[in-house]
Scaffold this active site. Structure first.
Site: not given
Length: 568
Positions: A29-31, A33, A48, A146
């Protein structure tokens, strides 16, 4: 003002004039790799790339970038083998890129989806490693916030590594979460966080409990079709009792207490998980412990050459070798556990004692006969490689029946006398003493085990499809987390294989030994884990034998190493 979404990156880009992006290995969801190559140090790394959603304002985008930098600072300050290592943070195109350790591994989420529910003992081992990483983070004032299966990498040998501290908080850092917005995965979030209250170390332990539940049951107990329904379940519903957790049940139930003040703490959870992992397996329970006095040999054995001097046992400092290699290191097999000594011998087992004495006398007679006969028979293979180190060169407590003790003639295929060839479906093969057990597999993985007739000496063989950057560094990274697995653990050395089989490499990149001793049921046990790379795959051969007589055992079993081959 709303900022445009940055253009996604394509492969082969050179980042910060140093890191060449090669291929995409993951996306969240954030990028994204990437697998990349550090052209300065000549090593593969993970990078990342932060890709933010369209429609954020400049202020919101700035907050998210600050959060990314904080993620890097958080992970870099931990320095724990259970946490992905952060090497560097660079800024390009006005946004941060995090350069990390590249680990060839599946996520725990993928393992569960592909293999189904895990056995309790395997789940306990993975959970124990996660707990150790979280405990180190909490001691450093860092919360993960998380913890879930998709944020745990499971490498060869079930090495568990915690990743993605993207929403972690550290003591002294201002919160970057908008008021009223709960960050994290609803099915794994702690009740106090779902209510908007302050999180603490106990919140991470709740998420660990849900993750262990998912390992043995295949899903989170709070998994629902909608995120809000999952949050409601976390706050107001009790989880369904686990049905496949076995000895893990008290840990799972203790970690899933909704009141954080009543939740099981890390020390208690760690103790229970240790007990589960160290518990005897079905294989070890089949072996009956007996007490006996070794009978004197009926014939004096032929004089043996003087053994080398015992080396000094010391902890090695990290090697100065930093040369890169396209090869990858040996896998990290799950280390087998020896059960506690069985107390006493019943009257019904007394007959077994007498039988063992007879077997010992016959075995010693076979050793003498085989040694004298061997002088007149041609060898079918070259002389075994000398071990890197040898210790305690005394007569073994129980003889190891190997090539020198067998009357089996040399095979036409070139297999050493007294050995048979084991061929694995994965494409490798190696000689095993003729009278040793057939390959056995233990719950929780760890490859194949071959036992001597008395089951006091055994060999473990494991294979990984891919390997990491350095075999030597691999063992150094894993060793601290494994010290507590063995009672009375004493490290001898972690070193390159300078002159040994199957692979020699003085740099330790392609082959390295990890040698130690520990307390077994019948006395001190000596172990040597040789990790090496062959045909691009990682392998490990681990020998366990009584410390008394280790030198002879190691020498007798050199054909196992010299005859190892890989065809795939």
């Amino acid at each position: 003002m709303v900022a445009d979404m940055p253009q996604e990156t394509t492969g082969e880009r050179l980042l910060a004039r140093r890191y060449r992006l090669v291929t995409q290995v993951g996306r969240g969801g954030m990028g994204t790799v990437w697998q990349a190559h550090d052209e300065v140090l000549g090593r593969d790394v993970a990078v990342k790339e932060v890709i933010l959603p369209h429609g954020l304002t400049d202020e919101e985008r700035s907050v998210q970038y600050k959060r990314t930098f904080r993620e890097a600072r958080t992970a870099a300050r931990l320095g724990h083998p259970g946490v992905v290592t952060v090497y560097d943070v660079v800024e390009e195109d006005g946004r941060p890129w995090i350069v990390m350790e590249l680990i060839h591994a599946r996520s725990l989420d993928q393992v569960i989806k592909q293999e189904g529910a895990l056995p309790p003992k395997r789940a306990a081992d993975i959970g124990r490693q996660m707990l150790a990483a979280l405990h180190a983070a909490h001691d450093a004032g860092v919360l993960h916030r998380d913890v879930k299966p998709s944020n745990v990498l499971v490498a060869s040998g079930d090495r568990a590594v915690l990743t993605d501290f993207g929403i972690a908080t550290a003591a002294g850092d201002a919160t970057l979460t908008q008021t009223g917005l709960v960050m994290g995965s609803p099915a794994y979030i702690a009740p106090e966080r779902a209510r908007g209250r302050t999180a603490g170390p106990a919140s991470d332990l709740w998420s660990l409990g849900v993750t262990m539940y998912a390992m043995v049951e295949g899903r989170s107990p709070f998994e629902r079709n909608e995120p809000m329904a999952a949050l409601v379940a976390v706050i107001s519903e009790e989880p369904d009792p686990p049905t496949r957790s076995g000895p893990l049940t008290p840990v799972i139930e203790g970690l899933l207490r909704k009141n954080p003040d009543e939740r099981m703490d890390a020390i208690e959870a760690g103790r229970v998980l240790d007990d589960i992992v160290r518990a005897p397996t079905v294989d070890t329970q089949r072996t009956i412990a007996v007490e006996y006095t070794e009978a004197p040999p009926p014939v004096a054995p032929a004089p043996a050459p003087a053994p080398p001097a015992e080396p000094e046992r010391t902890h090695l400092t990290p090697s100065a070798e930093t040369a890169a290699s396209p090869e990858r290191p040996a896998n990290r097999p799950q280390l087998p556990q020896l059960p506690p000594a069985l107390a006493g011998v019943s009257a019904r087992r007394a007959l077994l004692v007498a039988a063992m004495v007879i077997v010992i006398i016959l075995a010693i007679t076979g050793i003498v006969w085989g040694a004298t006969r061997g002088k007149s028979e041609p060898k079918t293979s070259g002389p075994p490689s000398h071990p890197a180190t040898q210790t305690h060169a005394t007569t073994p407590t129980t003889p190891v029946r190997t090539a020198s003790s067998s009357s089996t003639p040399p095979a036409s295929t070139g297999v050493p006398a007294g050995f048979r060839t084991y061929k694995d479906p994965q494409g490798y093969s190696l000689p095993i003493p003729q009278d040793w057990s057939k390959p056995e597999h233990k719950d929780g993985g760890g490859g194949w085990f071959f036992y001597s007739p008395d089951r006091q000496t055994y060999i473990q063989v494991d294979r990984a499809e891919t390997a990491d950057t350095s075999a030597l560094q691999d063992w150094k990274d894993l060793e601290p987390a494994r010290r507590h697995v063995f009672k009375g653990y004493d490290l001898i050395a972690i070193r390159p294989v300078h002159n040994g089989k199957p692979v020699s490499d003085p740099t330790g990149v392609r082959s390295a030994d990890w040698e130690w001793t520990f307390d077994g049921r019948g006395g001190r046990i000596h172990a040597l884990n040789r990790g090496f790379v062959m045909r691009g795959h990682g392998y490990a051969i681990v020998l366990y034998a009584p410390d008394k007589g280790w030198s002879k055992t190691w020498t007798d079993l050199q054909p196992v190493y010299a005859g190892f081959t890989s065809e795939k």
